[in-house]
Scaffold this motif. Structure first.
Motif, PDB file in Angstrom:
ATOM      1  N   GLU A   1       0.828  -1.193   0.000  1.00 33.77           N
ATOM      2  CA  GLU A   1       0.000   0.000   0.000  1.00 33.77           C
ATOM      3  C   GLU A   1       0.869   1.252   0.000  1.00 33.77           C
ATOM      4  O   GLU A   1       2.077   1.179   0.230  1.00 33.77           O
TER       5      GLU A   1
ATOM      6  N   ALA B   1      -9.031  -8.407  -0.477  1.00 36.20           N
ATOM      7  CA  ALA B   1      -9.667  -7.109  -0.720  1.00 36.20           C
ATOM      8  C   ALA B   1      -9.830  -6.817  -2.204  1.00 36.20           C
ATOM      9  O   ALA B   1     -10.445  -5.831  -2.571  1.00 36.20           O
TER      10      ALA B   1
ATOM     11  N   ARG C   1     -13.706 -12.111   2.548  1.00 38.82           N
ATOM     12  CA  ARG C   1     -12.901 -10.923   2.797  1.00 38.82           C
ATOM     13  C   ARG C   1     -12.416 -10.911   4.245  1.00 38.82           C
ATOM     14  O   ARG C   1     -13.206 -11.052   5.165  1.00 38.82           O
TER      15      ARG C   1
ATOM     16  N   THR D   1     -11.220  -8.356   6.407  1.00 43.40           N
ATOM     17  CA  THR D   1     -11.042  -6.914   6.495  1.00 43.40           C
ATOM     18  C   THR D   1     -10.082  -6.572   7.626  1.00 43.40           C
ATOM     19  O   THR D   1     -10.209  -7.079   8.730  1.00 43.40           O
ATOM     20  N   LEU D   2      -9.123  -5.722   7.314  1.00 43.49           N
ATOM     21  CA  LEU D   2      -8.186  -5.275   8.335  1.00 43.49           C
ATOM     22  C   LEU D   2      -8.820  -4.159   9.137  1.00 43.49           C
ATOM     23  O   LEU D   2      -9.526  -3.327   8.606  1.00 43.49           O
TER      24      LEU D   2
ATOM     25  N   THR E   1      -7.000  -2.138   1.071  1.00 45.78           N
ATOM     26  CA  THR E   1      -7.590  -2.634   2.318  1.00 45.78           C
ATOM     27  C   THR E   1      -8.505  -1.575   2.929  1.00 45.78           C
ATOM     28  O   THR E   1      -9.527  -1.892   3.530  1.00 45.78           O
ATOM     29  N   ILE E   2      -8.157  -0.297   2.759  1.00 45.25           N
ATOM     30  CA  ILE E   2      -8.983   0.793   3.271  1.00 45.25           C
ATOM     31  C   ILE E   2     -10.204   0.970   2.366  1.00 45.25           C
ATOM     32  O   ILE E   2     -11.310   1.247   2.822  1.00 45.25           O
ATOM     33  N   GLN E   3     -10.007   0.777   1.068  1.00 43.18           N
ATOM     34  CA  GLN E   3     -11.098   0.870   0.098  1.00 43.18           C
ATOM     35  C   GLN E   3     -12.248  -0.058   0.480  1.00 43.18           C
ATOM     36  O   GLN E   3     -13.410   0.344   0.500  1.00 43.18           O
ATOM     37  N   ALA E   4     -11.904  -1.298   0.821  1.00 44.53           N
ATOM     38  CA  ALA E   4     -12.933  -2.263   1.199  1.00 44.53           C
ATOM     39  C   ALA E   4     -13.673  -1.786   2.453  1.00 44.53           C
ATOM     40  O   ALA E   4     -14.898  -1.879   2.528  1.00 44.53           O
ATOM     41  N   GLN E   5     -12.938  -1.244   3.419  1.00 42.55           N
ATOM     42  CA  GLN E   5     -13.572  -0.742   4.652  1.00 42.55           C
ATOM     43  C   GLN E   5     -14.577   0.366   4.340  1.00 42.55           C
ATOM     44  O   GLN E   5     -15.696   0.368   4.854  1.00 42.55           O
TER      45      GLN E   5
ATOM     46  N   GLU F   1     -17.679  -0.878   2.371  1.00 44.19           N
ATOM     47  CA  GLU F   1     -18.518  -1.644   3.276  1.00 44.19           C
ATOM     48  C   GLU F   1     -19.344  -0.699   4.151  1.00 44.19           C
ATOM     49  O   GLU F   1     -20.525  -0.919   4.389  1.00 44.19           O
TER      50      GLU F   1
END
Lengths: 346, 330
Positions: free
Chosen positions: A48, A256, A270, A272-273, B193-197, B200
């Protein structure tokens, strides 16, 4: 025990360190990173923003001075060569950047931009250089008319073609590609990805392909290295990483990915973090991922796991830096240990 | 496609821009769409296709010096927003329809604490005391998943990460419980990973608050996971509309098909299939120089003389899907 002759790596990076000093503190952008790139292969480097992947790429081509560690390119240590001594190396070690507008001189025509590599390295006569430039322009899929234009007269995709043409002009053996398609629209992305693949088939050059887009890396790479906060946490053959990511961060990253499939097609679960990327100025103690890891154990807070080989001898052999896989005295984890673990992404 | 739970109905919306030669040309061209309660409609296309212009036209955010409405209606629960005065419109923005932009840093005020900014949007639209607004701000911050809202209340945007900033932007957008949320590339600037959060979160809030969502994006993967219906735009026009299942199993417009074929497929990677990606030749044509025919004709593998002479009308293929292409559906 006799081993078959191992092919020499083209690039060997050993415990490479690059810190950035900022007014707010020292950013540990690249922290003791080791890996190899073999001739002709594509190594994908994912992670990232802020994980240090671009700094790593730029340090390898010596746009940054490394603070520690070594960079072995074609068996020569280039980590501390002077600018002058680097010049012959640069012929073989090239880079393509994300923003083709920022990396092309706006005051020069495409012909002038593409002639420069030949004149800098004294390759060919004036006449031959003209021919080589024309050939380059057509190899990257542009028309010879484009050569007399300026960068601002070309579209983003065309400019990236020129940046690629400049990088491959002297037939380098390694091209570091830093997010080369991230600034482009999807239809143009496909053109550039196909071009990079075709050029690699023709020239046999190796790529270090840096991207945050896992689908693109998955498509182009042979092996993939995953970075988190300045460190490589897992490095594996592409298929092994896609079918069974081992490091919890790799699992989260791959789960993700949003896939363009009908909603009725089942997706990966998924994982999720929670939380955000910690500051690279003050990375967490022990395993740097432990603050966001769903499997963190007390040990993870204290001891930094080494990047060790697991599943050795199988086609899924890889290196991973995680205590879940390094509990046994030998560095190689037992399959029984692996099968006993609940891996959410598989 | 009419439905009793329609929140937003747009009919024949057209917006024109003024070129440097003082000529008016369409950037949004006779768009029809509906958004119902609890639904996410994705608007898809490449840069320059007009999807952001559509969003700005709905909220009347385009500068009058260079843009003008050229017909159509924007009906929010039956009320035509295009007929409202500027004052009345200000009451609609942020209250009935909210918008989230791509880059959270540019849509937040760097000189105000994040708490003040959320409270401000509550006070703008509702008659309540500062204390009530502050309490609701804390609730909102909790709702969008900001840890330690009391401590974060007094922080400035630059103290927060990109993901946290986008959560603040969402909290501001949701402050007055809007009926429709327009999210313009809400996660493009964020890591996967933030995109998915964040997606959601938008999806969860949509269901809890009974909103309709217009999700503007170029990312077909995001569309497949979060949208129920898809509208594809090209050169300012709607070229295809379908429910998600239909769109991803049998896209009808050649542009939709080409878009879907040009992205690398994770599934193929896993199965060891690596074939060249489909390319779309050429680029999106400049909108001020469009001819009379189908704008995609010159990049289309099926382009014929008929395509170049007449602009194809949008026609329904099923009650819930349609396409603007003379070759599709045969």
């Amino acid at each position: 025990m006799t081993l078959p002759m191992k092919p020499q790596p083209l690039l060997g990076v050993d415990r490479l360190v690059k810190y950035h000093a900022t007014p707010a503190g020292t950013v540990r952008a690249v922290d003791k990173v080791s890996f190899e790139v073999m001739p002709g292969e594509t190594l994908g480097l994912v992670g990232e923003s802020g994980c240090g992947k671009s700094t790593l790429g730029r340090t390898i081509v010596r746009l940054h001075e490394p603070d520690d560690g070594s960079i072995l390119f074609q068996s020569n240590d280039i980590s501390h060569l002077s600018r002058k001594a680097l010049r012959p190396v640069r012929r073989h070690l090239q880079m393509v950047f994300q923003d083709p507008f920022a990396s092309l001189n706006p005051r020069r025509t495409i012909r002038q931009i593409l002639t420069e590599p030949f004149s800098v390295h004294g390759v060919g006569s004036r006449r031959e250089q003209i021919d080589r430039v024309n050939e380059l322009v057509s190899r990257v899929g542009l028309h010879s008319d484009h050569a007399s234009r300026y960068p601002h007269e070309l579209s983003g995709g065309q400019r990236q073609r020129i940046a690629i043409a400049r990088a491959i002009a002297l037939e380098p053996s390694l091209v570091v590609c830093d997010e080369p398609v991230s600034a482009l629209d999807v239809s143009i992305q496909a053109q550039i990805i196909n071009l990079l693949r075709r050029l690699q088939e023709e020239s046999g050059a190796a790529y270090l392909f840096i991207s945050h887009d896992l689908s693109v890396v998955g498509y182009l790479a042979d092996r993939i290295a995953v970075m988190y906060l300045g460190e490589i946490v897992e490095i594996a053959p592409k298929r092994a990483l896609w079918t069974e990511p081992l490091h919890p961060y790799t699992q989260a990253l791959f789960s993700a990915i949003a896939e363009p499939l009908p909603p009725s097609v089942p997706r990966r679960k998924r994982s999720t973090l929670t939380g955000d990327l910690p500051s690279p100025m003050h990375p967490p103690s022990g395993c740097r991922f432990h603050t966001r890891c769903p499997f963190a154990m007390p040990k993870c807070r204290e001891v930094a796991p080494a990047l060790t080989e697991v599943q050795a001898g199988t086609i899924d052999a890889r290196r991973v830096a995680c205590h879940l896989y390094s509990d046994t005295p030998e560095a190689t984890a037992q399959p029984s240990l692996l099968s006993g673990l609940a891996l959410p992404a598989t | 496609m009419m439905n009793s739970t329609n929140l937003l109905t747009i009919e024949g919306l057209s917006t024109e821009f003024r070129s440097s030669h003082k000529q008016w040309f369409p950037v949004v061209n006779r768009i029809d769409l509906q958004v119902t309660v609890g639904e996410t409609l994705a608007v898809v296309g490449e840069s320059g296709c007009g999807k952001s212009m559509l969003a700005h036209s709905i909220l009347r955010l385009l500068p009058r010096r260079i843009a003008r409405n050229a017909g159509g209606r924007v009906l929010l629960e039956g009320r035509d927003l295009l007929a409202l005065s500027e004052d009345e419109m200000r009451g609609v923005r942020g209250k009935d329809i909210s918008m989230i932009f791509q880059e959270p840093m540019t849509s937040l005020n760097p000189l105000m604490t994040v708490g003040q900014q959320i409270a401000e949007s509550i006070l703008e639209h509702e008659h309540c005391s500062v204390q009530v607004a502050a309490r609701r701000t804390l609730d909102l911050m909790e709702l969008v998943g900001i840890p330690e809202p009391r401590a974060r209340f007094h922080q400035y945007p630059h103290h927060l990460s990109g993901g946290m900033r986008q959560r603040i932007v969402i909290a501001i957008a949701l402050a007055c419980r809007p009926k429709v949320l327009i999210a313009d590339e809400p996660t493009t600037a964020l890591d996967v990973t933030i995109q998915a959060q964040v997606l959601e979160l938008i999806d969860k809030l949509k269901r809890e608050l009974g909103m309709g969502v217009i999700l503007i994006t170029h990312d077909l993967g995001v569309v497949a996971e979060w949208a129920q219906r898809i509208m594809v735009m090209y050169a300012g026009r709607k070229v295809e509309e379908a429910d998600a299942e239909t769109f991803f199993t049998s896209p009808r417009h050649p542009y939709s098909r080409a878009l879907l074929a040009s992205v690398p497929r994770p599934n193929d990677v896993m199965n060891g299939v690596v074939k060249p990606l489909a390319e779309i030749t050429g680029t999106v044509p400049p909108l001020d120089r469009l001819g009379g025919g189908c704008a995609f004709a010159d990049r289309c593998t099926m382009g014929t003389d008929a395509c170049r002479s007449n602009s194809p009308a949008f026609r329904l293929l099923t009650p819930s899907s349609g396409v603007a292409c003379i070759h599709a559906g045969n």
